[in-house]
Design an enzyme around this catalytic site. Structure first.
Site, PDB file in Angstrom:
ATOM      1  N   SER A 140       0.838  -1.199   0.000  1.00  0.00           N
ATOM      2  CA  SER A 140       0.000   0.000   0.000  1.00  0.00           C
ATOM      3  C   SER A 140       0.871   1.245   0.000  1.00  0.00           C
ATOM      4  CB  SER A 140      -0.905   0.031   1.236  1.00  0.00           C
ATOM      5  OG  SER A 140      -1.669   1.233   1.241  1.00  0.00           O
ATOM      6  N   LYS A 194      -4.175  -6.812   3.862  1.00  0.00           N
ATOM      7  CA  LYS A 194      -4.243  -5.754   2.848  1.00  0.00           C
ATOM      8  C   LYS A 194      -5.681  -5.530   2.387  1.00  0.00           C
ATOM      9  CE  LYS A 194      -2.737  -2.768  -0.241  1.00  0.00           C
ATOM     10  NZ  LYS A 194      -3.770  -2.617  -1.253  1.00  0.00           N
ATOM     11  N   HIS A 197      -7.306  -3.539   5.036  1.00  0.00           N
ATOM     12  CA  HIS A 197      -6.746  -2.184   4.912  1.00  0.00           C
ATOM     13  C   HIS A 197      -7.530  -1.407   3.860  1.00  0.00           C
ATOM     14  CE1 HIS A 197      -4.264   0.545   2.466  1.00  0.00           C
ATOM     15  NE2 HIS A 197      -3.558   0.828   3.537  1.00  0.00           N
ATOM     16  N   ASN A 198      -7.770  -2.029   2.706  1.00  0.00           N
ATOM     17  CA  ASN A 198      -8.492  -1.346   1.635  1.00  0.00           C
ATOM     18  C   ASN A 198      -9.948  -1.112   1.997  1.00  0.00           C
ATOM     19  OD1 ASN A 198      -6.045  -1.714   0.332  1.00  0.00           O
ATOM     20  ND2 ASN A 198      -6.974  -2.269  -1.606  1.00  0.00           N
ATOM     21  N   GLU A 201     -10.006   1.818   4.081  1.00  0.00           N
ATOM     22  CA  GLU A 201      -9.789   2.943   3.163  1.00  0.00           C
ATOM     23  C   GLU A 201     -11.108   3.376   2.510  1.00  0.00           C
ATOM     24  OE1 GLU A 201      -7.759   3.005  -1.162  1.00  0.00           O
ATOM     25  OE2 GLU A 201      -6.407   2.398   0.448  1.00  0.00           O
TER      26      GLU A 201
END
Length: 496
Positions: A140, A194, A197-198, A201
Site C-alpha cells: 500500500s 491488505k 486495509h483497503n 480505506e
C-alpha cells in the site's frame, strides 16, 4: 535504448521484479536505490526499456532489464527472490507459469498485487511440489509509496519471510518505531490484512466525502474554505494522508477551464474489488463492518448516475437548509469525522481478528496498526494509539472499549449526533457517518430489540429462544395453530 542483457551464467542480482506498470517500476527503483541489484522483466519490452532508462537517470541505480523470462530468472542469485506486480486473476497465474518453469526448489515467488486470498492459498499449494515458496504480499502506498517506501504486508512461511526480510525492511516506509512491514502470518494472511486495509480505506474516504457534502451544503463553505479547513484539521488529531490530499484536491484549480477541478469531476466512484471482498468476508465471518458496507453501497449508487438524475426530478426532499452556527458546525464535523473513523478501524480490526482465529494465523493487530503508520493510504496519526491499545491488551474485545478511545468517543458523540441530525434535516445522505454511529449505539447497548426478532423467528419457524431468567432453550406455542415442536435443540441445527 537497447536493454542490457546479462549472460545467464552471471546470477548476481539480489532480487527480481516482473511486471513494470507504475507500481512495478517504482518498487523496482525503490529496491535499487536501497542498494539491491535488481533484475526486471515485463511482458512488453517497452516498459523494460523505460525502467532501465529511469534507473540510469535517477542516479545510475543497479538495475538491469531482461526480455527473456529464462534470462531474467537466471540473472538472480539463488535462492532466488522474485516479486510479481501484475493484474490480479489470470495474469498472475500466467506469470507464475512463465517464471516457475525456470525456478528451483528453495526459490521465493511473491505476488505483490491485490489478490483474493483463496487464490493465494491455491497457488501456494500448486507450487509446493516444485519446492517454490509462494508469498502473498499486500503493498500500500500508491505510486509515491512504491518508490519511496510503502507499507508491506507479507503472508507466507517463516522461511520465505526470513529470505525476504532484508529487502522488505529496507524498502518499506520508515517510521519512529521501525519499518512499515512485519510478518503478518502464514500464506493468505498478508492478502487478508491488505484487503481489510483497503476496506478501511473505503470507509475513510466515504466519511470524508460525507463531511465535505455537509460542510458545502449545510455550511455554505466554498472550495477555498474547505481547503483551509482540512489543512487545519491535518495539523491535529485528524492528521492523515487522506485528509492531507483532500485539502490539496479542494484547492486545485481546473487547468482546462475556469474554477476548480473537483467541481468538474463526474460523481461516479470506481473500484477494483477489495472493498467488496471485505464486505463478503465480514458476512462470512459474522462480523459487523457497517461503515465499510455503507461505503461500498454508496459506490454502487454513485454508478447509477442516469437513474439518480431521473429520480431527482421525481422524488422530493427538504427544500430549506436549517440555520447553523458555522463555527459550531466545523467543530462538530471535526469531532464526527474523528469518531466515525475510530469505528471504521475498529470494524476492520475485528474482521482481521476473526479470520486470524479461524485460520490460526496469529495476526498481531498492534503490528498491523504500526505498519500502517507510514507509506500507506490509510496512514494516520491516531494509528499509534491503536497500536498501543492492542499492544497493551492483545485480547481487547473491541477498539471502542479501549480506555483511551472510550474517552474520545464519550466526549464527541453529541457533536456527531448533531452532524447526522443536520444531514438528515437537509436531505444530505450520510450513510457511513450514520452507520458508524449506529454501530457505536448498538455496541454500547446492554439490551437490544433482538428479543423481538428472535420471538418472530420462533413464531414463524419454531427456531426457539433463550431466556434471561432461566437456562436452556425454549419454544412458545404463540397461537392455537402452533404445536409442540419436540426437541428444541434440533431446531437450532444450521445456525451460523
Amino acid at each position: 535504448q537497447k536493454t542490457k542483457q546479462m549472460a545467464a551464467s552471471e546470477a548476481n542480482c539480489d532480487v527480481g521484479l516482473y511486471g513494470l506498470a507504475v507500481m512495478g517500476q517504482n518498487f523496482a527503483l525503490n529496491m535499487a536505490s536501497k542498494g539491491f541489484k535488481v533484475a526486471v522483466s515485463n511482458r512488453s519490452p517497452e516498459r523494460i526499456h523505460v525502467t532501465v532508462k529511469r534507473a540510469e537517470e535517477e542516479g545510475k541505480l543497479p538495475l538491469e532489464g531482461h526480455e527473456d523470462a529464462a534470462a531474467f530468472v537466471n540473472a538472480i542469485a539463488k535462492p532466488r527472490r522474485i516479486i510479481m506486480l501484475v493484474m490480479a486473476g489470470k495474469p498472475v497465474d500466467d506469470t507464475i507459469a512463465l517464471l516457475s518453469q525456470h525456478m528451483e526448489s528453495g526459490d521465493v515467488l511473491v505476488d505483490g498485487g491485490n489478490e483474493w486470498y483463496p487464490n493465494t492459498l491455491r497457488r501456494s499449494t500448486e507450487l509446493e511440489p516444485k519446492g517454490i515458496m509462494f508469498v502473498g504480499m499486500g503493498i500500500s502506498g500508491g505510486e509515491e509509496g512504491a518508490r519511496n517506501g510503502p507499507s508491506l504486508m507479507p503472508g507466507c512461511s517463516k522461511e520465505a519471510f526470513d529470505l525476504l526480510e532484508p529487502i522488505l525492511t529496507k524498502c518499506a516506509a520508515q517510521v519512529d518505531d521501525g519499518p512499515c512491514t512485519t510478518y503478518c502470518g502464514p500464506i493468505g494472511a498478508g492478502n487478508y490484512v491488505k484487503m481489510v486495509h483497503n476496506g478501511i480505506e473505503y470507509g475513510d474516504m466515504q466519511l470524508i466525502a460525507e463531511i465535505y457534502d455537509i460542510l458545502k451544503i449545510a455550511g455554505g463553505l466554498d472550495n477555498n474554505a474547505l481547503a483551509r479547513t482540512f489543512t487545519d484539521w491535518n495539523k491535529g488529531e485528524l492528521q492523515s494522508y487522506l485528509v492531507e490530499i483532500t485539502a490539496t484536491i479542494f484547492a486545485k484549480k481546473d487547468d482546462q477551464g475556469e474554477g476548480f477541478i473537483l467541481d468538474k469531476i463526474l460523481d461516479q466512484t470506481g473500484m477494483k474489488g477489495t472493498g467488496r471482498w471485505t464486505v463478503q468476508e465480514a458476512a462470512e465471518k459474522s462480523v459487523s463492518c457497517a461503515t465499510i458496507t455503507a461505503a461500498l453501497d454508496t459506490r454502487y449508487l454513485s454508478a447509477r448516475k442516469e437513474e439518480r438524475v431521473f429520480a431527482a426530478t421525481k422524488l422530493d426532499g427538504p427544500t430549506e437548509v436549517p440555520s447553523v452556527d458555522k463555527g459550531q458546525l466545523l467543530d462538530d464535523a471535526k469531532s464526527a469525522l474523528y469518531a466515525a473513523k475510530v469505528c471504521s478501524y475498529a470494524q476492520g480490526m475485528e474482521l482481521i481478528r476473526a479470520a486470524s482465529n479461524e485460520n490460526k494465523w496469529d495476526v498481531n493487530l498492534g503490528e498491523c496498526a504500526r505498519i500502517w503508520k507510514g507509506g500507506c493510504i490509510i496512514r494516520a496519526a491516531f494509528l499509534d494509539r491503536i497500536k498501543n491499545a492492542y499492544s497493551k491488551n492483545p485480547s481487547l474485545a473491541n477498539l471502542l472499549v479501549d480506555p483511551s478511545f472510550v474517552s474520545d468517543l464519550n466526549s464527541r458523540h453529541l457533536a456527531w449526533r448533531r452532524i447526522v441530525t443536520l444531514a438528515m434535516a437537509c436531505g444530505i445522505p450520510c450513510p457511513a457517518l450514520a452507520a458508524s454511529l449506529n454501530y457505536l449505539d448498538s455496541y454500547r447497548r446492554a439490551r437490544l430489540p433482538a428479543n423481538l426478532t428472535q420471538a418472530q423467528r420462533d413464531f414463524f419457524g419454531g427456531h426457539s429462544y433463550k431466556r434471561i431468567d432461566k437456562e436452556g432453550d425454549f419454544h412458545t406455542s404463540w397461537t392455537d395453530a402452533h404445536h409442540d415442536i419436540g426437541d428444541v435443540k434440533q431446531r437450532q441445527a444450521g445456525n451460523v
